[in-house]
Design a protein around this motif. Structure first.
Motif, PDB file in Angstrom:
ATOM      1  N   SER A 296       0.832  -1.205   0.000  1.00  0.00           N
ATOM      2  CA  SER A 296       0.000   0.000   0.000  1.00  0.00           C
ATOM      3  C   SER A 296       0.865   1.252   0.000  1.00  0.00           C
ATOM      4  O   SER A 296       0.589   2.211  -0.721  1.00  0.00           O
ATOM      5  CB  SER A 296      -0.920   0.015   1.218  1.00  0.00           C
ATOM      6  N   LYS A 297       1.929   1.215   0.805  1.00  0.00           N
ATOM      7  CA  LYS A 297       2.814   2.378   0.886  1.00  0.00           C
ATOM      8  C   LYS A 297       3.475   2.660  -0.461  1.00  0.00           C
ATOM      9  O   LYS A 297       3.544   3.811  -0.892  1.00  0.00           O
ATOM     10  CB  LYS A 297       3.876   2.147   1.963  1.00  0.00           C
TER      11      LYS A 297
ATOM     12  N   SER B  38       0.886   4.095  -2.794  1.00  0.00           N
ATOM     13  CA  SER B  38       0.597   5.466  -2.377  1.00  0.00           C
ATOM     14  C   SER B  38       1.673   6.421  -2.908  1.00  0.00           C
ATOM     15  O   SER B  38       1.362   7.484  -3.439  1.00  0.00           O
ATOM     16  CB  SER B  38       0.518   5.548  -0.852  1.00  0.00           C
TER      17      SER B  38
ATOM     18  N   SER C 133      -3.414   8.939  -0.928  1.00  0.00           N
ATOM     19  CA  SER C 133      -3.189   8.470   0.439  1.00  0.00           C
ATOM     20  C   SER C 133      -3.685   7.029   0.556  1.00  0.00           C
ATOM     21  O   SER C 133      -4.544   6.583  -0.220  1.00  0.00           O
ATOM     22  CB  SER C 133      -3.925   9.354   1.442  1.00  0.00           C
ATOM     23  N   ILE C 134      -3.155   6.316   1.512  1.00  0.00           N
ATOM     24  CA  ILE C 134      -3.607   4.945   1.752  1.00  0.00           C
ATOM     25  C   ILE C 134      -5.087   4.946   2.118  1.00  0.00           C
ATOM     26  O   ILE C 134      -5.847   4.077   1.680  1.00  0.00           O
ATOM     27  CB  ILE C 134      -2.737   4.271   2.833  1.00  0.00           C
TER      28      ILE C 134
END
Length: 129
Positions: free
Chosen positions: A7-8, A11, A17-18
């Motif tokens: 996810s990071k 992103s 943003s997550i």
């Protein structure tokens, strides 16, 4: 071997943003996100591309409802190219009308600025007399 992204990483790659990424998943703008054995999301290059596309829509000011309509048309079995093009043409008309309205607003603002400049000059003359 297919590469997966966290996810990071997604992103950072998309600028979303997550929280927004999870929201888009929750409302059906993106689906089919794989999970690892611990339940963490694993994103593909295709997922990143779709998030970037959604980010583009967002930057254009497209409402979530319109984005959902477009996302619902993603069907690998049945071609929806015409429907997607028509949706984009409809949205283009809306954006064009917004641009025309903004141009009219800008003309009005410019007139008002000119009016205030005249009033300032009158005030200066009256102050120095």
């Amino acid at each position: 071997m297919k590469e997966n992204y966290s996810s990071k990483q997604v992103s950072q790659a998309t600028g979303l943003s997550i929280h927004t990424m999870r929201y888009y998943e929750r409302i059906g703008l993106i689906d089919g996100i794989e999970r690892d054995k611990n339940g963490y999301r694993l994103f593909s290059e295709s997922d990143i591309g779709w998030y970037k596309f959604l980010n583009y829509f967002r930057a254009m000011g497209m409402p979530i409802q319109e984005m959902q309509k477009f996302a619902a048309m993603r069907n690998p079995v049945v071609s929806t190219l015409t429907a997607r093009r028509e949706l984009m043409e409809t949205y283009r008309k809306k954006v064009y009308e917004q641009m025309k309205e903004l141009e009219r607003t800008l003309v009005n603002i410019d007139h008002k600025i000119g009016y205030f400049k005249i009033l300032e000059e009158v005030e200066k003359r009256n102050t120095y007399e």
